[in-house]
Motif scaffolding. Structure first.
Motif, PDB file in Angstrom:
ATOM      1  N   UNK A 232       0.809  -1.226   0.000  1.00 49.62           N
ATOM      2  CA  UNK A 232       0.000   0.000   0.000  1.00 49.62           C
ATOM      3  C   UNK A 232       0.834   1.264   0.000  1.00 49.62           C
ATOM      4  N   UNK A 233       2.097   1.136   0.415  1.00 44.04           N
ATOM      5  CA  UNK A 233       2.927   2.324   0.552  1.00 44.04           C
ATOM      6  C   UNK A 233       2.614   3.107   1.802  1.00 44.04           C
ATOM      7  N   UNK A 234       1.769   2.552   2.679  1.00 42.69           N
ATOM      8  CA  UNK A 234       1.386   3.306   3.868  1.00 42.69           C
ATOM      9  C   UNK A 234       0.842   2.431   4.970  1.00 42.69           C
ATOM     10  N   UNK A 235      -0.412   2.652   5.324  1.00 42.94           N
ATOM     11  CA  UNK A 235      -0.984   2.105   6.543  1.00 42.94           C
ATOM     12  C   UNK A 235      -1.962   0.969   6.264  1.00 42.94           C
ATOM     13  N   UNK A 236      -2.481   0.411   7.364  1.00 41.54           N
ATOM     14  CA  UNK A 236      -3.525  -0.617   7.270  1.00 41.54           C
ATOM     15  C   UNK A 236      -4.744  -0.049   6.555  1.00 41.54           C
TER      16      UNK A 236
ATOM     17  N   UNK B 240      -6.537  -1.387   3.183  1.00 43.58           N
ATOM     18  CA  UNK B 240      -7.977  -1.650   3.160  1.00 43.58           C
ATOM     19  C   UNK B 240      -8.623  -0.945   1.963  1.00 43.58           C
ATOM     20  N   UNK B 241      -8.241   0.284   1.740  1.00 39.79           N
ATOM     21  CA  UNK B 241      -8.761   1.050   0.602  1.00 39.79           C
ATOM     22  C   UNK B 241      -8.368   0.400  -0.724  1.00 39.79           C
ATOM     23  N   UNK B 242      -7.147  -0.079  -0.810  1.00 39.98           N
ATOM     24  CA  UNK B 242      -6.678  -0.716  -2.040  1.00 39.98           C
ATOM     25  C   UNK B 242      -7.439  -2.015  -2.306  1.00 39.98           C
TER      26      UNK B 242
ATOM     27  N   UNK C  14      -7.455  -1.314  16.154  1.00 38.10           N
ATOM     28  CA  UNK C  14      -8.778  -0.956  15.628  1.00 38.10           C
ATOM     29  C   UNK C  14      -8.789  -1.049  14.107  1.00 38.10           C
ATOM     30  N   UNK C  15      -7.666  -0.684  13.476  1.00 36.31           N
ATOM     31  CA  UNK C  15      -7.570  -0.798  12.018  1.00 36.31           C
ATOM     32  C   UNK C  15      -7.556  -2.267  11.587  1.00 36.31           C
TER      33      UNK C  15
ATOM     34  N   UNK D  40       3.578   1.485  -3.931  1.00 40.14           N
ATOM     35  CA  UNK D  40       2.591   2.434  -3.429  1.00 40.14           C
ATOM     36  C   UNK D  40       1.423   2.421  -4.415  1.00 40.14           C
ATOM     37  N   UNK D  41       0.433   3.244  -4.164  1.00 41.77           N
ATOM     38  CA  UNK D  41      -0.777   3.228  -4.996  1.00 41.77           C
ATOM     39  C   UNK D  41      -0.453   3.480  -6.465  1.00 41.77           C
ATOM     40  N   UNK D  42       0.482   4.381  -6.722  1.00 40.26           N
ATOM     41  CA  UNK D  42       0.820   4.705  -8.104  1.00 40.26           C
ATOM     42  C   UNK D  42       1.516   3.530  -8.791  1.00 40.26           C
ATOM     43  N   UNK D  43       2.450   2.891  -8.106  1.00 39.06           N
ATOM     44  CA  UNK D  43       3.155   1.750  -8.686  1.00 39.06           C
ATOM     45  C   UNK D  43       2.215   0.570  -8.889  1.00 39.06           C
ATOM     46  N   UNK D  44       1.284   0.373  -7.962  1.00 42.33           N
ATOM     47  CA  UNK D  44       0.300  -0.706  -8.114  1.00 42.33           C
ATOM     48  C   UNK D  44      -0.584  -0.432  -9.323  1.00 42.33           C
TER      49      UNK D  44
END
Length: 498
Positions: A20-24, A28-30, A74-75, A410-414
């Motif tokens: 994701x390049x970031x967080x849980x 989840x968004x991806x 919680x995430x 990250x989102x762009x590479x995915x």
């Protein structure tokens, strides 16, 4: 629900930050965005602090915490509400930087955590015979004892199966049992449905043995599995070793990995001979997770012989397999394997599966089709989903062999990777596989001199994969009750996305 009843599934296995390049929340968004409709569950690779430790999260300082850079429990619960989650339970060791071990270094035997950690003297006499020590099975060429200095100046030989930063736990002690129970408690509280027992084969040590997969190890695995099952969870046991060991373990636990499948699929494609693969699928456990690639490399020992017992492949076949991987990857896998890289393993080749096949889209799609038609839950690694090549740049930065197959995205590479024809074709193949009810039923296979077929049928539903071995041309066939038969070649599937 038993693993067999749950077998018609496809799971994603991924690091949270490296996909994701970031967080849980970003992951989840991806999963609900560009990866929507592809997966029935998610195996989250270690998300405990520190995720960027010496062994990429497999050296936790606190196994009951979430690394704050990724989010919080919680995430995890929110993600678990949408996707059945698997989490790693690292039963063999913990970080040398953990508060518990730091306390041991400070106080020695006076520390309440002293019984938690395993020393040489807890297993072997101080004058242990050299042959006893030599008999211990080594997954890596590094010493399995590390002399670590306490505050009072004494050097204690602590057991370090993997690295000097991963101190082995005495799982038979009251402190070790309490430690493992605390992890189970935290998983239960936060909706984890599957646990992967990482490095479980090394957890029990006994003088005069290999200290690997002992009868007591089977008992330990069975007991831990029962504790998890009582909490509504299922256990996946992670063992690299002789294939008969996997068969034996499968009888005593919920699920095992099919680590023999990756080298056998490669051998089939390289040699145009499916005899070894068919033999394995005739005898392989059905309560398994199938993989081609993982966060580790491509296992070799899983198809090798052991103490005079024949393997699934011969030594010359394995030698040819490894050399072909190195050639297909244009030598990049050699940079990450054996003594060429730190944190090395004796039983694997560090290489992406896409590069192992020389970035041949058609062969890669066929390899995935074979995986998806094999019995068990199909687990697809994030780098494999996106057909990522070897990350030589990351390897050169980290000098960790396994990092060649652990890219940071990250989102762009995915998004860019999802535009590749081979990835689009694979996503279509996954979607088709998930739509067919035949995979809820019975598996069979047929091998002739020229053709190999993998077949499924369930209450009138049928699906098959037909491979012409000489050309590696492959065709999917499926039919629902009272419906016309359908077929699609992998070539046509690939051409449809061009």
């Amino acid at each position: 629900m038993t693993p067999q009843q749950n077998a018609n599934q496809i799971q994603l296995i991924t690091y949270i930050d490296r996909l994701s390049g970031g967080t849980i929340k970003d992951l989840h968004t991806m999963l609900q965005g560009p990866l929507a409709g592809l997966f029935d569950g998610v195996h989250l690779l270690p998300f405990y602090p520190p995720i960027d430790g010496e062994d990429a999260g497999f050296d936790p300082t606190d196994h009951t915490a979430v690394d704050s850079r990724l989010g919080n429990w919680a995430d995890i619960r929110a993600l678990a509400a949408d996707y059945p989650l698997m989490a790693d339970m690292i039963v063999n060791h913990m970080s040398a930087q953990s508060p518990q071990f730091v306390d041991v270094l400070e106080k020695g035997e006076a520390s309440p955590y002293w019984p938690l950690f395993l020393t040489r003297d807890k297993v072997f006499a101080k004058d242990a015979a050299a042959e006893q020590l030599a008999a211990v099975y080594r997954p890596r060429p590094t010493p399995f004892f590390t002399d670590i200095a306490l505050k009072d100046g004494r050097k204690i030989p602590f057991w370090t199966t993997f690295t000097a930063n991963q101190i082995d736990i005495d799982v038979s002690s009251a402190a070790g049992k309490a430690y493992l129970q605390a992890i189970l408690d935290r998983f239960t509280e936060n909706g984890v449905k599957y646990i992967r027992l990482d490095a479980a084969g090394y957890a029990i040590k006994k003088a005069g043995t290999r200290c690997f997969m002992l009868p007591e190890t089977f008992e330990f695995i069975a007991a831990l599995s029962e504790q998890a099952k009582a909490r509504g969870m299922l256990c996946l046991v992670e063992i690299h070793g002789y294939h008969q060991t996997q068969i034996d373990i499968a009888k005593r636990c919920d699920m095992v990995y099919d680590f023999a499948l990756p080298p056998l699929v490669l051998h089939t494609l390289f040699s145009r001979n499916a005899a070894a693969l068919k033999h394995w699928l005739d005898i392989a456990p059905r309560n398994c997770i199938t993989v081609l690639d993982t966060h580790d490399g491509i296992g070799i020992v899983d198809a090798a012989d052991y103490q005079g017992q024949p393997g699934l492949l011969t030594d010359p076949e394995l030698d040819s397999l490894v050399e072909t991987i190195h050639a297909n990857s244009k030598g990049s896998s050699k940079l990450a394997t054996g003594n060429a890289a730190n944190n090395v393993d004796l039983y694997q080749v560090n290489c992406s599966f896409y590069d192992a096949l020389g970035q041949n889209d058609q062969q890669y799609l066929l390899a995935r089709a074979i995986q998806l038609f094999c019995p068990g839950i199909s687990q697809i690694y994030y780098a494999g989903l996106l057909a990522m090549p070897n990350d030589v740049e990351l390897l050169q930065q980290s000098h960790v062999g396994r990092d060649i197959g652990r890219p940071y995205l990250n989102a762009e590479k995915v998004a860019a990777a999802l535009q590749k024809p081979v990835v689009q074709a694979l996503c279509k193949l996954i979607t088709l596989r998930r739509s067919l009810q035949a995979f809820n039923g019975d598996f069979s296979q047929q091998l002739t001199e020229h053709d190999y077929q993998l077949q499924w049928q369930y209450q009138g539903h049928r699906a098959s994969l037909h491979i012409q071995l000489a050309s590696l041309a492959a065709t999917l066939h499926w039919q629902a009750p009272d419906a016309a038969a359908q077929s699609l070649s992998l070539e046509a599937l690939y051409q449809s996305v061009l």
